[in-house]
Motif scaffolding. Structure first.
Motif, mmCIF file in Angstrom:
data_model
loop_
_atom_site.group_PDB
_atom_site.id
_atom_site.type_symbol
_atom_site.label_atom_id
_atom_site.label_comp_id
_atom_site.label_asym_id
_atom_site.label_seq_id
_atom_site.Cartn_x
_atom_site.Cartn_y
_atom_site.Cartn_z
ATOM 1 N N THR A 236 0.835 -1.187 0.000
ATOM 2 C CA THR A 236 0.000 0.000 0.000
ATOM 3 C C THR A 236 0.875 1.244 0.000
ATOM 4 O O THR A 236 2.069 1.172 0.300
ATOM 5 C CB THR A 236 -0.928 0.013 1.231
ATOM 6 O OG1 THR A 236 -1.696 1.222 1.241
ATOM 7 C CG2 THR A 236 -0.113 -0.062 2.516
ATOM 8 N N THR A 237 0.288 2.361 -0.336
ATOM 9 C CA THR A 237 1.002 3.639 -0.287
ATOM 10 C C THR A 237 0.425 4.545 0.790
ATOM 11 O O THR A 237 0.802 5.703 0.893
ATOM 12 C CB THR A 237 0.916 4.355 -1.649
ATOM 13 O OG1 THR A 237 -0.461 4.565 -1.984
ATOM 14 C CG2 THR A 237 1.593 3.532 -2.733
ATOM 15 N N GLU A 238 -0.500 4.028 1.601
ATOM 16 C CA GLU A 238 -1.150 4.812 2.643
ATOM 17 C C GLU A 238 -0.808 4.241 4.015
ATOM 18 O O GLU A 238 -0.622 3.029 4.170
ATOM 19 C CB GLU A 238 -2.677 4.791 2.453
ATOM 20 C CG GLU A 238 -3.149 5.378 1.135
ATOM 21 C CD GLU A 238 -2.938 6.879 1.080
ATOM 22 O OE1 GLU A 238 -3.025 7.528 2.141
ATOM 23 O OE2 GLU A 238 -2.699 7.407 -0.027
ATOM 24 N N PRO A 239 -0.729 5.086 5.034
ATOM 25 C CA PRO A 239 -0.510 4.575 6.391
ATOM 26 C C PRO A 239 -1.739 3.814 6.871
ATOM 27 O O PRO A 239 -2.850 4.026 6.377
ATOM 28 C CB PRO A 239 -0.283 5.848 7.208
ATOM 29 C CG PRO A 239 -0.983 6.926 6.453
ATOM 30 C CD PRO A 239 -0.841 6.560 5.003
ATOM 31 N N LYS A 240 -1.536 2.953 7.837
ATOM 32 C CA LYS A 240 -2.605 2.094 8.337
ATOM 33 C C LYS A 240 -2.572 2.085 9.856
ATOM 34 O O LYS A 240 -1.498 2.021 10.463
ATOM 35 C CB LYS A 240 -2.414 0.672 7.783
ATOM 36 C CG LYS A 240 -3.458 -0.339 8.250
ATOM 37 C CD LYS A 240 -3.137 -1.715 7.684
ATOM 38 C CE LYS A 240 -4.128 -2.754 8.189
ATOM 39 N NZ LYS A 240 -3.771 -4.125 7.704
ATOM 40 N N MET A 241 -3.735 2.129 10.480
ATOM 41 C CA MET A 241 -3.818 2.110 11.930
ATOM 42 C C MET A 241 -3.294 0.780 12.460
ATOM 43 O O MET A 241 -3.531 -0.274 11.882
ATOM 44 C CB MET A 241 -5.266 2.334 12.383
ATOM 45 C CG MET A 241 -5.435 2.404 13.899
ATOM 46 S SD MET A 241 -4.444 3.716 14.655
ATOM 47 C CE MET A 241 -4.637 3.349 16.386
ATOM 48 N N ILE A 242 -2.559 0.854 13.562
ATOM 49 C CA ILE A 242 -2.001 -0.344 14.180
ATOM 50 C C ILE A 242 -2.976 -0.886 15.224
ATOM 51 O O ILE A 242 -4.036 -0.323 15.458
ATOM 52 C CB ILE A 242 -0.632 -0.035 14.819
ATOM 53 C CG1 ILE A 242 -0.742 1.134 15.810
ATOM 54 C CG2 ILE A 242 0.391 0.286 13.730
ATOM 55 C CD1 ILE A 242 0.571 1.487 16.492
ATOM 56 N N GLY A 243 -2.610 -1.996 15.873
ATOM 57 C CA GLY A 243 -3.478 -2.636 16.842
ATOM 58 C C GLY A 243 -3.779 -1.761 18.048
ATOM 59 O O GLY A 243 -3.119 -0.747 18.302
ATOM 60 N N ALA A 244 -4.751 -2.186 18.844
ATOM 61 C CA ALA A 244 -5.212 -1.372 19.964
ATOM 62 C C ALA A 244 -4.386 -1.572 21.232
ATOM 63 O O ALA A 244 -4.140 -0.618 21.966
ATOM 64 C CB ALA A 244 -6.681 -1.679 20.254
ATOM 65 N N SER A 245 -3.957 -2.789 21.519
ATOM 66 C CA SER A 245 -3.330 -3.100 22.811
ATOM 67 C C SER A 245 -1.846 -3.394 22.637
ATOM 68 O O SER A 245 -1.468 -4.190 21.769
ATOM 69 C CB SER A 245 -4.021 -4.303 23.458
ATOM 70 O OG SER A 245 -5.396 -4.035 23.671
ATOM 71 N N TRP A 246 -1.025 -2.787 23.509
ATOM 72 C CA TRP A 246 0.420 -2.918 23.399
ATOM 73 C C TRP A 246 1.061 -3.067 24.774
ATOM 74 O O TRP A 246 0.534 -2.585 25.777
ATOM 75 C CB TRP A 246 1.020 -1.679 22.707
ATOM 76 C CG TRP A 246 0.572 -1.538 21.290
ATOM 77 C CD1 TRP A 246 -0.622 -1.023 20.853
ATOM 78 C CD2 TRP A 246 1.278 -1.946 20.123
ATOM 79 N NE1 TRP A 246 -0.692 -1.083 19.485
ATOM 80 C CE2 TRP A 246 0.464 -1.650 19.011
ATOM 81 C CE3 TRP A 246 2.524 -2.529 19.917
ATOM 82 C CZ2 TRP A 246 0.846 -1.915 17.703
ATOM 83 C CZ3 TRP A 246 2.918 -2.787 18.610
ATOM 84 C CH2 TRP A 246 2.087 -2.483 17.519
ATOM 85 N N LYS A 247 2.183 -3.748 24.797
ATOM 86 C CA LYS A 247 3.061 -3.781 25.961
ATOM 87 C C LYS A 247 4.449 -3.327 25.511
ATOM 88 O O LYS A 247 4.769 -3.402 24.319
ATOM 89 C CB LYS A 247 3.126 -5.177 26.575
ATOM 90 C CG LYS A 247 1.845 -5.576 27.296
ATOM 91 C CD LYS A 247 2.044 -6.773 28.181
ATOM 92 C CE LYS A 247 0.766 -7.099 28.928
ATOM 93 N NZ LYS A 247 0.352 -6.026 29.853
ATOM 94 N N GLY A 248 5.262 -2.887 26.457
ATOM 95 C CA GLY A 248 6.583 -2.425 26.067
ATOM 96 C C GLY A 248 7.390 -1.931 27.237
ATOM 97 O O GLY A 248 6.976 -2.013 28.399
ATOM 98 N N CYS A 249 8.553 -1.421 26.927
ATOM 99 C CA CYS A 249 9.426 -0.853 27.952
ATOM 100 C C CYS A 249 10.457 0.047 27.280
ATOM 101 O O CYS A 249 10.651 -0.001 26.060
ATOM 102 C CB CYS A 249 10.120 -1.947 28.761
ATOM 103 S SG CYS A 249 11.129 -3.073 27.794
#
Length: 459
Positions: A236-249
């Motif tokens: 695609t040439t358009e940005p796309k929304m990512i998932g709703a839930s995330w973990k990280g540090c």
């Protein structure tokens, strides 16, 4: 049984559907793939014939994954997949969402005696000639791109972390020396830097003696750990929304040690990294949703986002042309040592070595005081690379107090998509509802052109 049907059945049981339609083509492709997946390849710089053949196969398998061949899709309710043991139903032995192509890759790379694909990050072999192939200076190699695309495996199949001191120094370098993205449009990911971020967190999550992330990561249920994408990678040439839930540090160093690691020799001395998770025992939880707030509704936060958004000339002095640089905007809230809020944007990044699905994420993390107003003395910026499939994000955070678009007070971070954030998500939602009940803040759920839309008081 007809010979062609035999080859088609063997192929179907081993790989996702192929572009080949003839019996001869399917037979030849099946035999070629099996030969390469039985070979032993030591990766040095990814340019030798054996390395290139295997990497091209990995790329073919990655691009050729079909949505219908995944045992779990993005629409599946994760709660229905969790057994009493806390594991997801229908996955392979490493508890991964998997297609047949993905399973073939996992089966190969987990055999450490056959390949060093995961264990030799950024390897510089002493036997290399003094003059490397010219391709090495033309941007990220296929080896580096495939390694980053499959980087989630480093947090599932732990192996040796390559020269941690080298990666530690690299991830704390100033943004001018090691930008996350390069080019006038900020659309060329610095894959070598990002691989150092992967190696950095892999070391801390897999090394018990560091007493940093090993135990918090080990206590995570399997479905809360990094995993592969679900479905076919879309061109695609358009940005796309990512998932709703995330973990990280994220990691940081005290000011004096940050200066020492940047001025010292490469990877000679190790420094004691600090992680917020060491204090709380919990990884950061983040809940996101797409938002349609206009730049004028965001106040100074919008101004900072604009400074981080690429323009026609690549400088903040030129007005943003949304037709040229479209973005998806998101907002959210998270919990670490306390509740925080985020506002950010996603930009499309072109395919790397023909693998699509990359995006650039910019995000501002901020806090509100007891009156619901933004604390302008506690604000952080994030710039990260969303890998294909939108399941992993690696990059750099910095102290954005004073709305600074860059700062020397910075360090690495990583985020990974999870099915849900469990009880933490409920805490985030409940706390946000309390804030939304205040007079200073109004909830925003709809498009700004909706007749009932009312922008929040962001500042």
């Amino acid at each position: 049984m007809h010979e062609g049907l035999i080859w088609r059945t063997l192929f179907k049981n081993s790989f996702d559907p192929s572009a080949h339609t003839t019996d001869v083509g399917i037979k030849a492709e099946f035999k070629k793939r099996c030969r390469l997946l039985r070979s032993s390849v030591e990766f040095i710089h990814g340019m030798r014939r054996a390395e290139q053949d295997l990497l091209r196969l990995f790329r073919t398998l990655i691009i050729g994954m079909k949505a219908e061949s995944f045992c779990i899709t993005a629409e599946t309710d994760a709660d229905d997949l969790i057994e009493s043991s806390g594991k997801l139903v229908g996955l392979d032995e490493y508890d991964l969402y998997t297609s047949r192509n993905q399973a073939a890759i996992v089966s190969y790379v987990k055999q450490g005696w056959r390949t060093n694909f995961l264990t030799e990050f950024l390897k510089h072999h002493p036997a290399l000639p003094s003059i490397l192939p010219a391709q090495l200076n033309l941007g990220p190699t296929l080896l580096q791109v495939v390694q980053l695309t499959l980087s989630y495996l480093n947090f599932r199949i732990f192996g040796v972390s390559y020269q941690f001191g080298y990666s530690q120094k690299k991830v704390y370098e100033e943004w001018q020396t090691a930008p996350v993205f390069e080019g006038p449009w900020y659309n060329i990911p610095n894959i070598r830097f990002l691989l150092h971020v992967v190696n950095f967190f892999k070391y801390h999550m897999s090394t018990m003696g560091e007493h940093t992330l090993f135990f918090p990561y080990g206590y995570l249920p399997d479905f809360f750990k990094p995993g592969p994408w679900e479905g076919k990678l879309q061109v695609t040439t358009e940005p796309k929304m990512i998932g709703a839930s995330w973990k990280g540090c994220h990691a940081c160093l005290p000011e004096l040690e940050l200066a020492r690691i940047r001025s010292g020799p490469l990877g000679i001395q190790h420094f004691m990294d600090f992680f917020e998770v060491e204090q709380s025992g919990l990884f950061q939880a983040l809940e996101l949703r797409q938002t349609y707030l206009l730049q004028t509704d965001l106040g100074p936060l919008g101004d900072l986002l604009d400074l981080l958004t690429p323009t026609r000339s690549g400088t903040p002095s030129t007005p943003i042309n949304l037709d040229l640089m479209p973005y998806v905007q998101f907002e959210g809230a998270g919990f670490e040592s306390g509740l925080f809020h985020v506002i950010g944007r996603l930009h499309h990044v072109p395919p790397q070595q023909r693998i699509p699905g990359w995006q650039r994420m910019i995000m501002i993390k901020y806090y509100r005081d007891e009156d619901g107003l933004i604390d302008d003395q506690k604000m952080f910026g994030y710039e990260g690379c969303v890998t294909p499939g939108s399941k992993m994000i690696y990059g750099r955070w910095w102290n954005a107090t004073g709305l600074e678009p860059h700062s020397d007070d910075s360090g690495p971070f990583m985020l990974w998509n999870v099915p849900h954030n469990g009880d933490v998500a409920e805490v985030i939602a409940a706390t946000r509802e309390d804030l939304m009940d205040s007079d200073e803040i109004e909830a925003v759920d709809d498009d700004p052109h909706h007749p009932d839309y009312s922008p929040p008081a962001f500042w």
